[in-house]
Design an enzyme around this catalytic site. Structure first.
Site, PDB file in Angstrom:
ATOM      1  N   HIS A  96      44.311  46.931  40.879  1.00 19.49           N
ATOM      2  CA  HIS A  96      43.483  45.755  41.188  1.00 19.49           C
ATOM      3  C   HIS A  96      44.048  45.132  42.470  1.00 19.49           C
ATOM      4  O   HIS A  96      45.242  45.255  42.748  1.00 19.49           O
ATOM      5  CB  HIS A  96      43.614  44.785  40.013  1.00 19.49           C
ATOM      6  CG  HIS A  96      42.755  43.568  40.097  1.00 19.49           C
ATOM      7  ND1 HIS A  96      43.088  42.478  40.861  1.00 19.49           N
ATOM      8  CD2 HIS A  96      41.579  43.247  39.493  1.00 19.49           C
ATOM      9  CE1 HIS A  96      42.156  41.543  40.725  1.00 19.49           C
ATOM     10  NE2 HIS A  96      41.224  41.989  39.895  1.00 19.49           N
ATOM     11  N   GLN A 141      44.839  43.998  31.762  1.00 19.94           N
ATOM     12  CA  GLN A 141      43.837  44.681  30.928  1.00 19.94           C
ATOM     13  C   GLN A 141      44.451  45.342  29.701  1.00 19.94           C
ATOM     14  O   GLN A 141      43.745  46.006  28.938  1.00 19.94           O
ATOM     15  CB  GLN A 141      43.088  45.745  31.748  1.00 19.94           C
ATOM     16  CG  GLN A 141      42.295  45.185  32.907  1.00 19.94           C
ATOM     17  CD  GLN A 141      41.070  44.385  32.464  1.00 19.94           C
ATOM     18  OE1 GLN A 141      40.613  44.470  31.324  1.00 19.94           O
ATOM     19  NE2 GLN A 141      40.525  43.589  33.368  1.00 19.94           N
ATOM     20  N   ASP A 159      51.347  45.317  35.785  1.00 16.19           N
ATOM     21  CA  ASP A 159      50.193  44.430  35.712  1.00 16.19           C
ATOM     22  C   ASP A 159      49.522  44.706  34.362  1.00 16.19           C
ATOM     23  O   ASP A 159      48.836  45.719  34.191  1.00 16.19           O
ATOM     24  CB  ASP A 159      49.267  44.740  36.894  1.00 16.19           C
ATOM     25  CG  ASP A 159      47.923  44.044  36.786  1.00 16.19           C
ATOM     26  OD1 ASP A 159      47.627  43.440  35.737  1.00 16.19           O
ATOM     27  OD2 ASP A 159      47.152  44.126  37.764  1.00 16.19           O
ATOM     28  N   CYS A 167      37.160  44.263  42.145  1.00 16.76           N
ATOM     29  CA  CYS A 167      38.418  43.926  42.837  1.00 16.76           C
ATOM     30  C   CYS A 167      39.351  45.134  42.866  1.00 16.76           C
ATOM     31  O   CYS A 167      40.582  44.986  42.730  1.00 16.76           O
ATOM     32  CB  CYS A 167      39.117  42.725  42.208  1.00 16.76           C
ATOM     33  SG  CYS A 167      38.108  41.254  42.185  1.00 16.76           S
ATOM     34  N   LYS A 217      41.906  36.632  29.593  1.00 18.15           N
ATOM     35  CA  LYS A 217      41.470  37.956  29.110  1.00 18.15           C
ATOM     36  C   LYS A 217      41.969  38.205  27.689  1.00 18.15           C
ATOM     37  O   LYS A 217      41.607  39.177  27.040  1.00 18.15           O
ATOM     38  CB  LYS A 217      41.982  39.055  30.044  1.00 18.15           C
ATOM     39  CG  LYS A 217      41.375  38.975  31.443  1.00 18.15           C
ATOM     40  CD  LYS A 217      41.827  40.134  32.290  1.00 18.15           C
ATOM     41  CE  LYS A 217      41.697  39.897  33.774  1.00 18.15           C
ATOM     42  NZ  LYS A 217      40.331  39.857  34.282  1.00 18.15           N
TER      43      LYS A 217
HETATM   44  N1  C6P Z   1      40.212  41.588  36.604  1.00 12.17           N
HETATM   45  C1  C6P Z   1      37.930  42.198  36.125  1.00 12.17           C
HETATM   46  O1  C6P Z   1      36.730  41.952  35.979  1.00 12.17           O
HETATM   47  P1  C6P Z   1      43.442  37.028  37.245  1.00 12.17           P
HETATM   48  O2  C6P Z   1      42.202  36.868  38.076  1.00 12.17           O
HETATM   49  O3  C6P Z   1      44.674  36.587  37.965  1.00 12.17           O
HETATM   50  O4  C6P Z   1      43.297  36.477  35.880  1.00 12.17           O
HETATM   51  O5  C6P Z   1      43.588  38.621  36.981  1.00 12.17           O
HETATM   52  C2  C6P Z   1      43.615  39.504  38.061  1.00 12.17           C
HETATM   53  C3  C6P Z   1      43.680  40.912  37.570  1.00 12.17           C
HETATM   54  C4  C6P Z   1      44.828  41.634  37.796  1.00 12.17           C
HETATM   55  N2  C6P Z   1      44.966  42.884  37.338  1.00 12.17           N
HETATM   56  C5  C6P Z   1      43.983  43.499  36.664  1.00 12.17           C
HETATM   57  C6  C6P Z   1      44.202  44.892  36.156  1.00 12.17           C
HETATM   58  C7  C6P Z   1      42.782  42.823  36.421  1.00 12.17           C
HETATM   59  O6  C6P Z   1      41.813  43.439  35.741  1.00 12.17           O
HETATM   60  C8  C6P Z   1      42.616  41.511  36.911  1.00 12.17           C
HETATM   61  C9  C6P Z   1      41.319  40.768  36.733  1.00 12.17           C
HETATM   62  C10 C6P Z   1      38.892  41.053  36.334  1.00 12.17           C
HETATM   63  O7  C6P Z   1      38.360  43.341  36.079  1.00 12.17           O
HETATM   64  C11 C6P Z   1      38.405  40.111  37.382  1.00 12.17           C
HETATM   65  S1  C6P Z   1      38.443  40.829  38.997  1.00 12.17           S
END
Ligand code: C6P
Length: 414
Positions: A131, A211, A208, A372, A234
């Protein structure tokens, strides 16, 4: 593993859905089919109640007052930190830093650890399926320090090339940073093996976990990583709160990254001393209600059991893969043998954005776009995909509704 998961008592999904008020909504006159939990999951009433109960009865600033409300707020806030510690099986609450989300957690590490440790020519290894939150902070750290970013390739299934990963861990590698689960492809990465290989070579590791945490139990000590990041929203918790786990020895050697209240012990114009962990990394008034809501979300997930959640979601994923594969013109993007709870796909002749709009008219929420993860789109030579992502509250019937709507969309536009 699959047999073990099946042996668990199944979740009562119909009853669980009653805990999520939003799932009873109609969208454009149709029952909501929420298949976008990968972008942000919905919250159970227990989380909403924990936050409003806090505001109604206990709110004050934390770590600052001797008055009763401040002490109650502090107890609730620190109680949430302990819940996170247990959830990740971290050794100590000193290793749990509250941040705004995964993005902020990774930026914290890039700016504090990265800027103080990286020298020109040092290498940071990430993978092709990251991401943007696990790419851009490292690009910035590289610009600031002269370090170099190395990218481990993936194959057409969306599997990270493990041999290439091993070969890239060289004498200049200072950090290996990778997703636990890919948000664009669903691939589950073999994080334990990847961390072990890095640690053998003295390389710091960051995962990270945005997910991963909603779908499987995570034990940071078993994985052995130095950093693990995730977002509350999430994990059925509030937006605006997230967690950076950092191994104590590593965090303790890092400089602060933001200055202000709560992160100091003493301030004078002749010099400032910094607070102990984890407060040194939490400048300013934190998201108190967010942390309390996250604690309630963890309690909720624990009450269902992550093993049972994983078992149900594997069934949903298998079912969705079968049903969607049968839709004419549909191609699944991301076919790794080990996948978590999402399916990315394209339909011949239909732009993913048009698909998203057509499905919305039927009450179905999916995500469309580059997720993203633009390098993933570049790798598959696609402008975008459609993505259905599941949580434990989803049902087979919802996947049937999705599949039928996709067939109609293809007939209409394809
Ligand atoms: N992915 C998706 O629709 P934040 O925005 O900081 O809570 O998370 C960012 C992020 C970082 N790593 C991974 C693997 C992610 O999936 C995400 C967020 C969302 O897939 C929004 S782009």
């Amino acid at each position: 593993m699959a047999a073990e998961l099946q042996a668990l008592a199944p979740l009562d999904v119909a009853r669980i859905r009653e805990d999520f008020p939003i799932l009873a909504r109609a969208i454009r006159g149709k029952p909501l089919v929420y298949l976008d939990s990968g972008a942000s999951a919905q919250r159970p009433k227990a989380v909403i109640d924990a936050m409003s109960g806090y505001y109604e009865r206990h709110h004050a600033n934390v770590h600052r007052g001797v008055h009763t409300l401040s002490q109650e707020a502090t107890d609730l806030f620190e109680g949430a930190r302990e819940k996170v510690r247990r959830f990740l099986n971290a050794a100590s609450t000193r290793e749990i830093v509250f941040v705004r989300g995964t993005t902020e957690a990774i930026n914290l590490v890039a700016q504090s650890w990265g800027r103080s440790r990286l020298k020109p020519g040092d290498e940071i290894v990430i993978t092709w399926l990251e991401h943007h939150a696990n790419i851009v902070p490292w690009q910035m750290a590289c610009e600031q320090t002269g370090a170099v970013l190395k990218i481990v390739p993936i194959d057409r299934r969306g599997v990270v090339d493990h041999e290439a990963y091993l070969s890239m861990l060289g004498p200049r590698t200072k950090l290996a940073a990778f997703s636990h689960v890919s948000n664009a492809l669903g691939t589950v990465l073999p994080v334990r093996e990847m961390v072990a290989a890095a640690r053998e070579r003295g390389i710091v590791t960051l995962i990270d976990g945005a997910q991963a945490v909603p779908h499987q139990a995570v034990d940071v000590r078993e994985i052995g990583c130095d950093f693990y990041a995730f977002s509350g929203h999430k994990l059925f918790g509030p937006t605006g709160i997230g967690v950076l786990y950092g191994r104590e020895a590593v965090l303790a050697a890092m400089p602060p990254w933001q200055g202000g209240g709560d992160m100091i012990l003493t301030v004078s114009f002749s010099g400032t001393t910094y607070n102990e962990l984890p407060y040194r990394f939490e400048a300013g008034t934190p998201d108190i209600a967010g942390a309390i809501g996250l604690g309630a979300a963890i309690d909720y997930v624990d009450s269902l059991g992550l093993e049972r959640i994983a078992a149900w979601e594997h069934e949903l994923l298998d079912y969705a893969t079968r049903r969607l594969s049968a839709v004419p013109g549909l191609e699944i993007v991301g076919t790794a043998p080990d996948k978590a709870s999402l399916v990315s796909f394209t339909i011949e002749g239909v732009h993913p954005h048009d698909l998203g709009t057509i499905l919305d008219a039927e009450g179905i929420a999916i995500r469309t776009g580059h997720h993203c993860a633009m390098p993933v789109m570049e790798f598959f030579d696609l402008p975008a995909t459609a993505r259905a992502s599941f949580a434990f509250y989803n049902t087979r019937e919802e996947i049937d509704v999705l599949a039928a709507a996709l067939v109609r969309a293809r007939e209409m536009l394809g």
